[in-house]
Design an enzyme around this catalytic site. Structure first.
Site, PDB file in Angstrom:
ATOM      1  N   HIS A 163       0.819  -1.224   0.000  1.00  0.00           N
ATOM      2  CA  HIS A 163       0.000   0.000   0.000  1.00  0.00           C
ATOM      3  C   HIS A 163       0.854   1.277   0.000  1.00  0.00           C
ATOM      4  O   HIS A 163       0.302   2.377  -0.098  1.00  0.00           O
ATOM      5  CB  HIS A 163      -0.929   0.037   1.213  1.00  0.00           C
ATOM      6  CG  HIS A 163      -1.964  -1.046   1.225  1.00  0.00           C
ATOM      7  ND1 HIS A 163      -2.870  -1.213   0.211  1.00  0.00           N
ATOM      8  CD2 HIS A 163      -2.229  -2.027   2.124  1.00  0.00           C
ATOM      9  CE1 HIS A 163      -3.660  -2.248   0.485  1.00  0.00           C
ATOM     10  NE2 HIS A 163      -3.288  -2.766   1.635  1.00  0.00           N
ATOM     11  N   ASP A 199      -2.513 -10.597  -2.107  1.00  0.00           N
ATOM     12  CA  ASP A 199      -3.079 -10.117  -0.842  1.00  0.00           C
ATOM     13  C   ASP A 199      -4.564  -9.809  -1.057  1.00  0.00           C
ATOM     14  O   ASP A 199      -4.991  -9.489  -2.171  1.00  0.00           O
ATOM     15  CB  ASP A 199      -2.328  -8.843  -0.423  1.00  0.00           C
ATOM     16  CG  ASP A 199      -2.733  -8.296   0.936  1.00  0.00           C
ATOM     17  OD1 ASP A 199      -2.009  -8.567   1.902  1.00  0.00           O
ATOM     18  OD2 ASP A 199      -3.766  -7.600   1.019  1.00  0.00           O
ATOM     19  N   HIS A 201      -6.170  -7.261  -0.259  1.00  0.00           N
ATOM     20  CA  HIS A 201      -6.387  -5.848  -0.590  1.00  0.00           C
ATOM     21  C   HIS A 201      -5.626  -5.473  -1.866  1.00  0.00           C
ATOM     22  O   HIS A 201      -4.506  -5.942  -2.087  1.00  0.00           O
ATOM     23  CB  HIS A 201      -5.910  -4.961   0.562  1.00  0.00           C
ATOM     24  CG  HIS A 201      -6.538  -5.300   1.882  1.00  0.00           C
ATOM     25  ND1 HIS A 201      -5.933  -6.137   2.800  1.00  0.00           N
ATOM     26  CD2 HIS A 201      -7.721  -4.944   2.416  1.00  0.00           C
ATOM     27  CE1 HIS A 201      -6.720  -6.259   3.869  1.00  0.00           C
ATOM     28  NE2 HIS A 201      -7.818  -5.554   3.658  1.00  0.00           N
ATOM     29  N   ASP A 288      -4.347 -12.812   3.755  1.00  0.00           N
ATOM     30  CA  ASP A 288      -5.590 -12.312   4.359  1.00  0.00           C
ATOM     31  C   ASP A 288      -6.815 -12.685   3.517  1.00  0.00           C
ATOM     32  O   ASP A 288      -7.931 -12.253   3.814  1.00  0.00           O
ATOM     33  CB  ASP A 288      -5.528 -10.797   4.637  1.00  0.00           C
ATOM     34  CG  ASP A 288      -4.816  -9.991   3.583  1.00  0.00           C
ATOM     35  OD1 ASP A 288      -4.530 -10.537   2.504  1.00  0.00           O
ATOM     36  OD2 ASP A 288      -4.543  -8.793   3.826  1.00  0.00           O
TER      37      ASP A 288
HETATM   38  N1  Q9C Z   1      -9.067  -1.877  10.525  1.00  0.00           N
HETATM   39  C1  Q9C Z   1      -2.448  -5.150   4.262  1.00  0.00           C
HETATM   40  O1  Q9C Z   1      -3.059  -6.199   4.243  1.00  0.00           O
HETATM   41  N2  Q9C Z   1      -7.751  -1.263   7.394  1.00  0.00           N
HETATM   42  N3  Q9C Z   1      -3.020  -4.013   4.678  1.00  0.00           N
HETATM   43  C2  Q9C Z   1      -8.916  -2.070   7.173  1.00  0.00           C
HETATM   44  C3  Q9C Z   1      -9.546  -2.711   9.501  1.00  0.00           C
HETATM   45  C4  Q9C Z   1      -6.714  -1.284   6.398  1.00  0.00           C
HETATM   46  C5  Q9C Z   1      -4.407  -3.988   5.094  1.00  0.00           C
HETATM   47  C6  Q9C Z   1      -9.922  -1.928   8.257  1.00  0.00           C
HETATM   48  C7  Q9C Z   1      -6.286  -2.650   5.952  1.00  0.00           C
HETATM   49  C8  Q9C Z   1      -4.896  -2.622   5.368  1.00  0.00           C
HETATM   50  C9  Q9C Z   1      -0.999  -5.093   3.915  1.00  0.00           C
HETATM   51 ZN    ZN Z   2      -4.114  -7.082   2.831  1.00  0.00          ZN
END
Ligand code: Q9C
Ligand code: ZN
Length: 348
Positions: A163, A199, A201, A288
């Protein structure tokens, strides 16, 4: 497969992230990497080494110098503002949006936190810079090993990276490790490199870094940004720009997607990578996508990760694996090492 392990990852340990109007304990915790390390050792996947050190100037291959300078000094600035800050993490809370200036760097620390970030879920802590920099060395060491002839290498690090963009952090990421590995492969003589991001995301940092380049093919399978983080990028109509047109492939999938549909999308991404003529592969390895992940919405199971490793091996490319997300801590080691073991068993 050799693993480059970031011994300093634990120096980055955020207390809380903003989530649904509250500060909640961070999902991105040091035990994630310790679980993967224990599983690698238990299953004897191969040597586990500390990375080489590099000159920090190499980070400018991917990130803007003012951004790197800010990250390098941010903790000291934060503590200098208020002695009590040593016990608190720094979180951004104000950002420039459309129509605002992002070309003038404010003097105010909070304003600079916002200028160089895009969410309030990514705390900057006392050891964040040291951990992130050492993680970058893991990615570069893994790329170096592959350039030296290894079939594959694994960068086991946190914080994650996909990200993080040219001049922004967010999504628990500060330095884009996968993008650095890809650039190192290019600089080492590989003419076309593919980054495959599995991933949950979308890797908005990696996509924006390489969006206008024909020598970097970015493919990603991820939760549909209409409903899933990072929301503002990752749609199917983002195919690249200029020389990079046709070199970006987004395969958004709805919440609830299980392995059959996910595996079909993986096949599509691998065919596109083959068509592009990539000479090496960087895998942004987030797990994830697991059914038990606390912040994600796909339904992959432990054994599916073995099949993913096999499918990745079928690309027949020298491969750098870079650890990204995966927040079901008690299964993150099994799932991650299943991918690597599936890859190894498939031969190549
Ligand atoms: N608090 C990676 O998997 N927030 N980043 C989502 C939950 C951001 C994930 C809501 C998630 C980022 C590297
Ligand atoms: Zn992620």
């Amino acid at each position: 497969m050799i693993t480059f392990y970031n011994e300093r990852h634990g120096q980055h340990h955020g207390k809380a992230e903003m989530f649904r109007g509250e500060l909640v304990p961070c999902f991105e915790v040091p035990s994630r990497v310790e679980r993967v390390l224990a599983e690698l050792r238990g299953r004897r996947l191969g040597a586990i080494e500390a990375p080489q050190a590099f000159d920090e100037a190499v980070l400018e291959r991917v990130h803007a110098l003012p951004y790197l300078q800010f990250l390098r000094g941010a903790w000291e600035e934060w503590v200098a503002l208020n002695g009590g800050n040593a016990q608190r993490d720094a979180l951004p809370s104000v950002w420039p949006v459309r129509g605002h200036r992002s070309d003038v760097v404010p003097q105010n620390f909070a304003a600079r936190m916002g200028l160089f970030s895009y969410d309030a879920g990514t705390p900057l802590t006392a050891g964040t810079w040291d951990a992130a920099r050492e993680g970058a060395w893991c990615a570069l060491s893994a790329a170096g090993r592959v350039l030296g002839g290894a079939r594959a290498a694994f960068a086991l690090t946190r914080p994650p990276g996909h990200h993080a963009g040219h001049d922004f952090f967010g999504g628990y990421c500060f330095i884009n490790n996968a993008a650095l590995a890809a650039q190192a492969l290019r600089d080492g003589g590989v003419e076309r490199v593919a980054v495959l991001d599995i991933d949950y995301h979308h890797g908005n940092g990696t996509q924006t870094l390489y969006y206008d380049r024909a020598d970097m093919f970015y493919a990603s399978l991820h939760g549909d940004p209409l409903t899933e983080y990072p929301f503002f990028l990752g749609h199917a109509d983002e195919t690249g720009v200029g020389e990079g047109l046709g070199c970006n492939l987004n395969l958004p999938l709805p919440r609830g997607t299980g392995f059959p549909a996910w595996h079909g999308a993986l096949g599509q991404a691998l065919r596109a990578i083959a068509d592009h003529g990539a000479g090496a592969l960087v895998v942004s390895l987030g797990v994830d996508t697991f059914e038990g992940d606390p912040i994600s919405g796909f339904r992959l199971r432990q054994d599916d990760y073995l099949r993913i490793g096999e499918a990745l091996a079928s690309a027949g490319l020298p491969t750098v694996f870079v650890f990204e997300g995966g927040y079901a801590v008690s299964e993150v080691g099994i799932n991650t090492v299943n991918v690597l073991e599936g890859f190894e068993q498939r031969g190549g």
